[in-house]
Design a protein around this motif. Structure first.
Motif, PDB file in Angstrom:
ATOM      1  N   LEU A   1       0.819  -1.208   0.000  1.00 41.17           N
ATOM      2  CA  LEU A   1       0.000   0.000   0.000  1.00 41.17           C
ATOM      3  C   LEU A   1       0.858   1.265   0.000  1.00 41.17           C
ATOM      4  O   LEU A   1       0.454   2.296  -0.538  1.00 41.17           O
TER       5      LEU A   1
ATOM      6  N   ALA B   1       1.638   1.630  -3.490  1.00 42.15           N
ATOM      7  CA  ALA B   1       0.468   2.154  -4.204  1.00 42.15           C
ATOM      8  C   ALA B   1       0.382   3.676  -4.071  1.00 42.15           C
ATOM      9  O   ALA B   1       0.029   4.375  -5.028  1.00 42.15           O
ATOM     10  N   GLU B   2       0.713   4.202  -2.889  1.00 46.65           N
ATOM     11  CA  GLU B   2       0.710   5.655  -2.708  1.00 46.65           C
ATOM     12  C   GLU B   2       1.658   6.321  -3.717  1.00 46.65           C
ATOM     13  O   GLU B   2       1.327   7.348  -4.316  1.00 46.65           O
TER      14      GLU B   2
ATOM     15  N   GLU C   1       0.229   6.142  -7.238  1.00 43.11           N
ATOM     16  CA  GLU C   1      -0.851   7.123  -7.401  1.00 43.11           C
ATOM     17  C   GLU C   1      -0.260   8.526  -7.559  1.00 43.11           C
ATOM     18  O   GLU C   1      -0.775   9.343  -8.337  1.00 43.11           O
TER      19      GLU C   1
ATOM     20  N   THR D   1       0.696  -2.298 -12.493  1.00 42.59           N
ATOM     21  CA  THR D   1       1.246  -2.708 -11.206  1.00 42.59           C
ATOM     22  C   THR D   1       0.373  -2.206 -10.063  1.00 42.59           C
ATOM     23  O   THR D   1       0.127  -2.925  -9.085  1.00 42.59           O
ATOM     24  N   LEU D   2      -0.127  -0.977 -10.190  1.00 40.43           N
ATOM     25  CA  LEU D   2      -1.026  -0.424  -9.179  1.00 40.43           C
ATOM     26  C   LEU D   2      -2.287  -1.281  -9.057  1.00 40.43           C
ATOM     27  O   LEU D   2      -2.726  -1.613  -7.944  1.00 40.43           O
TER      28      LEU D   2
ATOM     29  N   ILE E   1      -1.528  -4.483  -7.246  1.00 34.61           N
ATOM     30  CA  ILE E   1      -1.407  -4.287  -5.800  1.00 34.61           C
ATOM     31  C   ILE E   1      -2.796  -4.280  -5.155  1.00 34.61           C
ATOM     32  O   ILE E   1      -3.027  -4.941  -4.132  1.00 34.61           O
ATOM     33  N   TYR E   2      -3.715  -3.550  -5.764  1.00 32.20           N
ATOM     34  CA  TYR E   2      -5.067  -3.482  -5.200  1.00 32.20           C
ATOM     35  C   TYR E   2      -5.754  -4.853  -5.229  1.00 32.20           C
ATOM     36  O   TYR E   2      -6.501  -5.195  -4.308  1.00 32.20           O
TER      37      TYR E   2
ATOM     38  N   ALA F   1      -8.807  -1.499  -7.839  1.00 30.19           N
ATOM     39  CA  ALA F   1      -8.082  -2.226  -8.890  1.00 30.19           C
ATOM     40  C   ALA F   1      -8.686  -1.935 -10.255  1.00 30.19           C
ATOM     41  O   ALA F   1      -7.964  -1.656 -11.227  1.00 30.19           O
TER      42      ALA F   1
ATOM     43  N   ALA G   1      -7.727   1.490 -11.450  1.00 31.34           N
ATOM     44  CA  ALA G   1      -6.337   1.551 -11.917  1.00 31.34           C
ATOM     45  C   ALA G   1      -6.201   0.891 -13.287  1.00 31.34           C
ATOM     46  O   ALA G   1      -5.538   1.425 -14.181  1.00 31.34           O
TER      47      ALA G   1
END
Length: 239
Positions: free
Chosen positions: A136, A139-140, A143, A158-159, A162-163, A172, A175
């Protein structure tokens, strides 16, 4: 010509520290990394050592994939030239190669703070967070790259992944949708995989919307097996 003169100088005066330093600079610039390492270490043995020389010594070791020695040299370079972005990046590369992700994340924190518009630094730190099993946090960063307008299909995919791994299907799908919009001409296999991953989390509405968006955006590249794959996914979602 300079190299030949410096070699003659250290041949006549083996303790001529400045000549060893300059000889190391010449060798490093010409890509003779073994010779550069020898010259710089001889200079250090004689009591010398400045930030630039330590930095080039780190570069020479890194070019030979001796990342532990390169790390030590780069740390000395940063000690003497703490504002050098080049040495900080070199050190970051070395700790990455040794999978010291916590060190890498900390080093990149300073670079991100200094250069907040540089997407490469955000991305490198995201990779360090993934290595630290902090998805996460990664992910930040991803973003943030998107907010800068510098995201790519790879970073957005990839984001989304991750979700998915964090059981956040709506995020997800959002993204993955951005990844599709980033390059509608991309191979259809990636958007189809994204739809299947979201569907696999049981988020049927999000998966239907994503599949419809993929079909609309990537229609031209949906041929043969890809079209059949999408049709099967739509059928499963309808059931």
């Amino acid at each position: 010509e300079a190299r030949a003169d410096f070699e003659r100088a250290v041949g006549k005066f083996p303790s001529f520290r400045r000549a060893w330093r300059n000889l190391g600079l010449v060798h490093a610039r010409e890509g003779r990394y073994d010779d550069a390492i020898h010259a710089f270490t001889r200079m250090i043995e004689l009591g010398g050592g400045d930030g630039y020389s330590y930095g080039l010594l780190g570069y020479a070791y890194g070019s030979k994939s001796d990342f532990q020695a390169a790390e030590t040299a780069y740390r000395n370079a940063l000690l003497l030239q703490p504002d050098s972005t080049e040495w900080r990046l070199g050190l970051t590369r070395c700790v990455f190669k040794q999978e010291k992700f916590e060190d890498a994340a900390a080093l990149l924190e300073a670079l991100v703070a200094r250069f907040p518009d540089n997407a490469d630094f955000w991305l490198l730190q995201a990779q360090a967070f993934l290595g630290l099993k902090k998805p996460l946090k990664a992910a930040e960063n991803l973003e943030a790259i998107d907010l800068l307008g510098k995201s790519t299909v790879d970073s957005l995919s990839t984001l989304g992944d991750i979700y998915v791994s964090e059981q956040l299907p709506e995020l997800a799908a959002h993204a993955y949708r951005r990844a599709i919009d980033r390059d509608p001409a991309q191979p259809a296999a990636r958007p189809l995989r994204a739809c299947e991953l979201v569907a696999g989390l049981g988020a049927l509405d999000a998966a239907r919307q994503l599949a419809a968006h993929a079909k609309q955006a990537c229609g031209a590249s949906l041929q043969g097996p890809d079209r059949q794959r999408l049709a099967r996914l739509e059928a499963r979602l309808a059931m």
